[in-house]
Structures are given as structure tokens and as C-alpha cells.
Write an enzyme that holds these catalytic residues in place. Structure first.
Site, mmCIF file in Angstrom:
data_model
loop_
_atom_site.group_PDB
_atom_site.id
_atom_site.type_symbol
_atom_site.label_atom_id
_atom_site.label_comp_id
_atom_site.label_asym_id
_atom_site.label_seq_id
_atom_site.Cartn_x
_atom_site.Cartn_y
_atom_site.Cartn_z
ATOM 1 N N SER A 154 0.846 -1.184 0.000
ATOM 2 C CA SER A 154 0.000 0.000 0.000
ATOM 3 C C SER A 154 0.882 1.234 0.000
ATOM 4 O O SER A 154 2.022 1.201 0.466
ATOM 5 C CB SER A 154 -0.877 0.014 1.253
ATOM 6 O OG SER A 154 -1.484 1.269 1.442
ATOM 7 N N TYR A 213 -1.659 -0.609 10.552
ATOM 8 C CA TYR A 213 -1.804 -0.911 9.129
ATOM 9 C C TYR A 213 -0.590 -0.432 8.337
ATOM 10 O O TYR A 213 -0.019 -1.169 7.516
ATOM 11 C CB TYR A 213 -3.080 -0.270 8.581
ATOM 12 C CG TYR A 213 -3.277 -0.535 7.117
ATOM 13 C CD1 TYR A 213 -3.748 -1.768 6.681
ATOM 14 C CD2 TYR A 213 -2.964 0.428 6.162
ATOM 15 C CE1 TYR A 213 -3.915 -2.033 5.337
ATOM 16 C CE2 TYR A 213 -3.128 0.169 4.819
ATOM 17 C CZ TYR A 213 -3.604 -1.052 4.407
ATOM 18 O OH TYR A 213 -3.754 -1.313 3.070
#
Length: 336
Positions: free
Chosen positions: A208, A221
Site C-alpha cells: 500500500s 496498518y
């Protein structure tokens, strides 16, 4: 698939992932009963001239298959998180290119819907929780039995979390690292030996832009996705001379089923929805960019429109990037 957000700014974007729900066993695959279907495959096949050769540090990558052999080449591709989102979109693109695809998802019904929609034949469906050693070992055994090996591994599954460090719990850290990081480790440990023995292969890991951005309020995350980037960089160096390519995907927000698997600070849901609604990127545009980049053998893939420049700014002018990040955070906190 889902996308975990940054609560404070657009600078910490997220990655595509399937929903997280308990499932601990792999199931036997179902074969595709579709015909040889070549509809929509012409453009994809044209990109395959350099799909598989070892990367070269001294010149352009050469095609593992010659142009005359390309039409006969059929890769064996496994995609985790194939039941929706980017995993599903990539499954469709590989199938259109003439490849066989193993659709793995924690949701067996979604995995089967993806498989049933794929053109061509020989596709597989498997349900597995990527956080389970046993389930992934069964996936490996099924692939070995049905296909005899794997050519392309797409470690795409994961989970979404959001929140600042002081809001996190140790249970959250253990879960997100097990799902987002150790799932990649499991896939690589199981399927790399066969690729090394064959002298070719492609490992694709979905990280990501959150793993590159260094933005606040997505602590567990962002760390998990940064770990996937680091793992991919190190693995690339390890297998560079073994005929195996490694790619890492670092997309930002785009419209998908983000909120289905939301975990973490509930106040971030509205922010995540807004980021998705205002994104200039679509699932198809991201999937097209990713697939084309993978066929070219690129390592770092930034498939959303704004992120390449942001990544360059962070690398070339890190303090300027940081000041702009803080400015964006302040603006978001003020509701602007």
C-alpha cells in the site's frame, strides 16, 4: 476487497484486501467448465513479450517465450483475496491473457463467483484463511496435485485497520501482522522452492502507499504494509539471479468495498468513504495499470494517479514532503 485509510490525510493511502473472517481450511478446487474463451485477451497477450525472464541489471529484460511461443504459453497463477476488488480484477486479466487462475479467498462463495466468471478453462477455487498455516499448506498441496507447480503468486489478501498508536491494542497488532505480513511469508515459503527449482517465476505482493507515506493515524496498518515493501525488496535481491521476478503493489484509495471489513477507530469510516468518493482512480484503471506493470516486470508499482509524484517528493525532498504532510494533517483535522 478493502482499503485501509489514513485518518488525517490523503498521504497515507491503502491497499486492496479481502474481508477478514474465520476460516481455517482449504477446500478442494472446482474446475472451470467454460470454453477456451479468448474474448478480451488480445491486448493482454500483446503485453506478454517480457513476462517471465530474469531481470537484467545491464540491459532490457528479454522475453522468456519468443513471440511465436507466446500463444501457447499458459501460466499457472494463484491469487489470494480473489473474491472481490483488485484480486478479482487481476484474476480476470490473467484469465483473459490465457492463463489458469487459482482463486483463493476466505469467502468460498466469492471465490467461486470469481472462478465462474473467468474465461478459459482449468481454473481452480479454494477457500482459505491466509492467517492459517494449515490452510495455506492445504492450498499448496492442492496446487501441487492439480497443477504440479506455480508460475505466478499474487499475495493480495489482507485486512484493514485504522487508528493512532495510543488507540491500538496488542491483539490488533498481532492480528494485522499475522494477516498482512505473515500471509506473504506463508505464500513465499510454500511456493518459492518450486519456482527456484524451475528457474522462473513471479512473486507479486500487495502492499500500500500507506507503507511508504509515513502518515499518522494508521499505525498498525501502515507498519504492516511497510513490512511487505521491505520483505519484497529483500526477496527481490535474494532471487534476482534465480530467474524469479518480484513486484510490490502500492496503491492508494479507490472505490471498492472498503467498509465491509472495517476494524479500528470507527470515526475513520466517514473519512475513508470520502477518500474513496473523491479518488480519481477506479478499480479498472488501477487493475489495468497493475497488470501492465507486472507484465513489464516492474518492481515497485504505484498504480494510482497522485502517488508517483508524492513518492518522488518524499525520496528527493523528504523534509518538504514532511512539512506538506503535516499541513495536510492540520487541514484535515480542521475539517477543510
Amino acid at each position: 476487497m478493502t482499503w485501509a485509510p489514513c485518518a488525517a490525510s490523503r498521504w497515507a493511502m491503502a491497499s486492496p484486501m479481502p474481508r477478514d473472517a474465520p476460516l481455517t481450511r482449504a477446500v478442494l478446487p472446482e474446475r472451470s467448465n467454460k470454453g477456451s474463451g479468448t474474448e478480451g485477451s488480445t491486448w493482454a497477450c500483446e503485453l506478454r513479450t517480457a513476462w517471465y525472464a530474469p531481470e537484467s541489471s545491464t540491459g532490457p529484460v528479454e522475453a522468456w517465450h519468443t513471440p511465436g511461443e507466446r500463444s501457447m504459453a499458459q501460466r499457472r497463477v494463484l491469487i489470494t483475496g480473489a473474491g472481490s476488488g483488485l484480486g478479482q480484477a487481476l484474476a480476470m486479466r490473467y484469465a483473459r491473457a490465457g492463463d489458469r487462475v487459482a482463486c483463493v479467498d476466505i469467502d468460498a462463495a466469492r471465490a467461486e463467483l470469481t472462478r465462474a466468471a473467468l474465461p478459459g478453462s482449468g481454473h481452480l477455487t479454494m477457500a482459505a484463511n491466509v492467517a492459517s498455516d494449515e490452510a495455506m499448506e492445504q492450498v499448496h498441496e492442492t496446487v501441487a496435485r492439480e497443477w504440479g507447480g506455480l508460475d505466478v503468486l499474487v499475495n493480495n489478501a489482507g485486512m484493514a485497520t485504522g487508528g493512532a498508536m495510543v488507540e491500538t491494542t496488542m491483539a490488533e497488532w498481532r492480528t494485522v501482522l499475522d494477516v498482512n505480513v505473515l500471509s506473504v511469508v506463508r505464500g513465499c515459503r510454500l511456493f518459492l522452492p518450486g519456482m527456484i527449482a524451475a528457474g522462473r517465476g513471479h512473486v507479486v505482493n500487495t502492499a500500500s502507499f500507506a507503507g511508504l507515506a509515513g502518515a499518522p493515524s494508521i499505525m498498525s496498518y501502515g507498519v504492516s504494509k511497510a513490512a511487505v515493501v521491505a520483505l519484497s525488496e529483500q526477496l527481490r535481491a535474494e532471487v534476482h539471479d534465480k530467474g524469479i521476478r518480484v513486484s510490490v503493489l502500492c496503491p492508494a484509495f479507490f472505490r471498492t468495498n472498503l467498509l465491509e471489513s472495517w476494524q479500528g477507530n470507527p470515526k475513520l469510516k466517514d473519512f475513508a468513504a470520502k477518500m474513496m468518493d473523491t479518488s480519481p482512480d477506479t478499480l479498472d484503471s488501477v487493475a489495468d495499470h497493475v497488470f501492465a506493470a507486472l507484465e513489464r516486470g516492474e518492481f515497485l508499482v504505484l498504480p494510482t494517479k497522485r502517488e508517483p509524484m508524492r513518492w518522488r517528493l518524499k525520496r528527493w525532498l523528504p523534509e518538504t514532503y514532511f512539512r506538506q504532510l503535516l499541513k495536510m494533517v492540520k487541514s484535515r483535522a480542521a475539517g477543510h
